[in-house]
Design a protein around this motif. Structure first.
Motif, PDB file in Angstrom:
ATOM      1  N   LEU A 140       0.591 -27.339  27.573  1.00 36.39           N
ATOM      2  CA  LEU A 140      -0.423 -28.022  28.367  1.00 36.39           C
ATOM      3  C   LEU A 140      -1.013 -29.197  27.596  1.00 36.39           C
ATOM      4  CD1 LEU A 140      -2.030 -28.013  31.008  1.00 36.39           C
ATOM      5  CD2 LEU A 140      -3.674 -26.465  29.921  1.00 36.39           C
ATOM      6  N   ALA A 141      -1.259 -28.997  26.314  1.00 34.93           N
ATOM      7  CA  ALA A 141      -1.763 -30.088  25.480  1.00 34.93           C
ATOM      8  C   ALA A 141      -0.751 -31.234  25.429  1.00 34.93           C
ATOM      9  CB  ALA A 141      -2.063 -29.573  24.076  1.00 34.93           C
ATOM     10  N   GLU A 142       0.522 -30.886  25.296  1.00 37.46           N
ATOM     11  CA  GLU A 142       1.574 -31.909  25.260  1.00 37.46           C
ATOM     12  C   GLU A 142       1.634 -32.674  26.572  1.00 37.46           C
ATOM     13  OE1 GLU A 142       6.439 -32.222  24.527  1.00 37.46           O
ATOM     14  OE2 GLU A 142       5.379 -30.304  24.305  1.00 37.46           O
ATOM     15  N   PHE A 148      -2.171 -30.948  19.417  1.00 36.95           N
ATOM     16  CA  PHE A 148      -2.434 -29.507  19.455  1.00 36.95           C
ATOM     17  C   PHE A 148      -2.412 -28.959  18.034  1.00 36.95           C
ATOM     18  CE2 PHE A 148      -0.958 -25.092  19.610  1.00 36.95           C
ATOM     19  CZ  PHE A 148      -1.802 -24.544  20.568  1.00 36.95           C
ATOM     20  N   HIS A 149      -3.443 -28.185  17.687  1.00 35.58           N
ATOM     21  CA  HIS A 149      -3.539 -27.617  16.345  1.00 35.58           C
ATOM     22  C   HIS A 149      -3.541 -26.098  16.449  1.00 35.58           C
ATOM     23  CE1 HIS A 149      -4.613 -31.520  14.439  1.00 35.58           C
ATOM     24  NE2 HIS A 149      -5.127 -31.758  15.637  1.00 35.58           N
ATOM     25  N   TYR A 150      -2.511 -25.489  15.923  1.00 32.40           N
ATOM     26  CA  TYR A 150      -2.394 -24.035  15.919  1.00 32.40           C
ATOM     27  C   TYR A 150      -3.044 -23.492  14.659  1.00 32.40           C
ATOM     28  CZ  TYR A 150      -0.128 -19.457  15.352  1.00 32.40           C
ATOM     29  OH  TYR A 150       0.126 -18.117  15.147  1.00 32.40           O
ATOM     30  N   ILE A 151      -4.150 -22.774  14.829  1.00 31.03           N
ATOM     31  CA  ILE A 151      -4.869 -22.184  13.699  1.00 31.03           C
ATOM     32  C   ILE A 151      -5.012 -20.690  13.968  1.00 31.03           C
ATOM     33  CG2 ILE A 151      -6.958 -22.205  12.287  1.00 31.03           C
ATOM     34  CD1 ILE A 151      -7.464 -25.057  13.112  1.00 31.03           C
ATOM     35  N   PRO A 152      -4.076 -19.884  13.491  1.00 32.02           N
ATOM     36  CA  PRO A 152      -4.168 -18.435  13.717  1.00 32.02           C
ATOM     37  C   PRO A 152      -5.371 -17.848  12.997  1.00 32.02           C
ATOM     38  CG  PRO A 152      -2.418 -18.936  12.154  1.00 32.02           C
ATOM     39  CD  PRO A 152      -2.902 -20.251  12.680  1.00 32.02           C
ATOM     40  N   VAL A 153      -5.903 -16.771  13.572  1.00 33.29           N
ATOM     41  CA  VAL A 153      -7.096 -16.133  13.009  1.00 33.29           C
ATOM     42  C   VAL A 153      -6.859 -14.632  12.889  1.00 33.29           C
ATOM     43  CG1 VAL A 153      -9.574 -15.745  13.244  1.00 33.29           C
ATOM     44  CG2 VAL A 153      -8.561 -17.860  14.128  1.00 33.29           C
ATOM     45  N   THR A 154      -7.070 -14.115  11.691  1.00 39.20           N
ATOM     46  CA  THR A 154      -7.083 -12.675  11.449  1.00 39.20           C
ATOM     47  C   THR A 154      -8.371 -12.359  10.699  1.00 39.20           C
ATOM     48  OG1 THR A 154      -6.019 -12.757   9.276  1.00 39.20           O
ATOM     49  CG2 THR A 154      -4.559 -12.707  11.214  1.00 39.20           C
TER      50      THR A 154
END
Length: 294
Positions: A140-142, A148-154
């Motif tokens: 969708l961002a594309e 688009f910045h993928y920042i995984p969170v744990t």
């Protein structure tokens, strides 16, 4: 401008219309003094709204004015009044787009509504980046041509993830952060950093229907009204100052899946309205409440 400081100096390309917003302890003479300062700066007042809060004793005002003066000249005219009355205040060019960072997770409905309205000119925002802890929204961002910045969170990486988020906010000069169904709880430190500058959306069932599948829980209980609430982010989860709410009626004939779809529509509309009012400088904080001029 905040407390007499120019946030963004654009005198070289200034429009002739400005929004002045202010708050201070209520006392006689505020409107007269502000109007006099605007007259000194050769302003013509196009719209003026004010409110005195009986519960907090604070005064709030929003003025749209046109002038041949620059933003700096308007600031100089208002500064003595602001100091005399102990005001928190801002001056912003009318229509200047607010630089906005959008956070999402997997659900696309709120993000899509914001991006569509931004593209069509309904929302006066500029979106230089989208951040997500999943890759579901990357397409969708594309489509909208936004990085688009993928920042995984744990639990173990949360501090590092929030540090990256803050780096993006500073790098892009972000003025507003929108949690468009971002399914992560922000730390107290980040909430403090973004105080008054981050908007979240949630279903209005809270706190009655917490956790997974709130619409299914509501359906099982036979609710007759569903809705959504847009509010500023605070360290108290989903309890920040409310900007906008909407509700719609449902009945026994609706399925749980229909509840979900109807809820998504309401969430998208409610969040977009809150973002629009914030971007148009119509929302002022009054402790745990908001004053919304519309």
């Amino acid at each position: 401008m905040r407390n007499g400081r120019l946030d963004r100096v654009t005198d070289s390309t200034l429009p002739t219309s400005f929004v002045v917003t202010l708050s201070c302890p209520d006392r006689p003479g505020i409107v007269h003094a502000v109007a006099g300062a605007l007259l000194e700066a050769a302003c013509n007042i196009a719209d003026s709204q004010q409110y005195g809060s009986p519960s907090t004793g604070n005064f709030f005002m929003r003025v749209e004015a046109t002038t041949s003066s620059t933003q700096a000249e308007l600031s100089s005219a208002l500064a003595p009044v602001a100091e005399a009355f102990g005001m928190k205040w801002q001056i912003n060019p009318v229509g200047q787009k607010v630089r906005t960072l959008i956070l999402g997770s997997k659900d696309a409905h709120c993000l899509n509504d914001l991006l569509f309205q931004q593209r069509t000119g309904t929302l006066p925002i500029e979106v230089p980046a989208i951040v997500s802890n999943h890759r579901d929204l990357e397409g969708l961002a594309e489509f909208y041509g936004i990085p688009f910045h993928y920042i995984p969170v744990t639990p173990d990486t949360k501090p590092q993830a929030e540090a990256k988020l803050l780096d993006l906010i500073r790098e892009h000069g972000i003025e507003l952060t929108v949690l468009a169904r971002y399914m992560q709880v922000l730390s107290n430190e980040l909430c403090t950093e973004l105080n008054g500058k981050a908007i979240n959306i949630h279903h209005s069932f809270l706190p009655s229907f917490k956790g997974a599948k709130p619409y299914h829980q509501a359906h099982a209980r036979g609710v007759k009204i569903i809705g959504a609430t847009a509010h500023y982010v605070t360290a108290d989860l989903d309890e920040g100052p409310i900007i906008e709410q909407e509700v719609i009626r449902v009945d026994h004939a609706r399925t749980a899946e229909q509840f979900v779809q109807m809820g998504r529509d309401v969430e998208g509309r409610t969040l977009a309205q809150a973002v629009q009012w914030h971007a148009e400088h119509r929302v002022l904080l009054d402790g745990t409440r908001t004053v919304v001029f519309n």
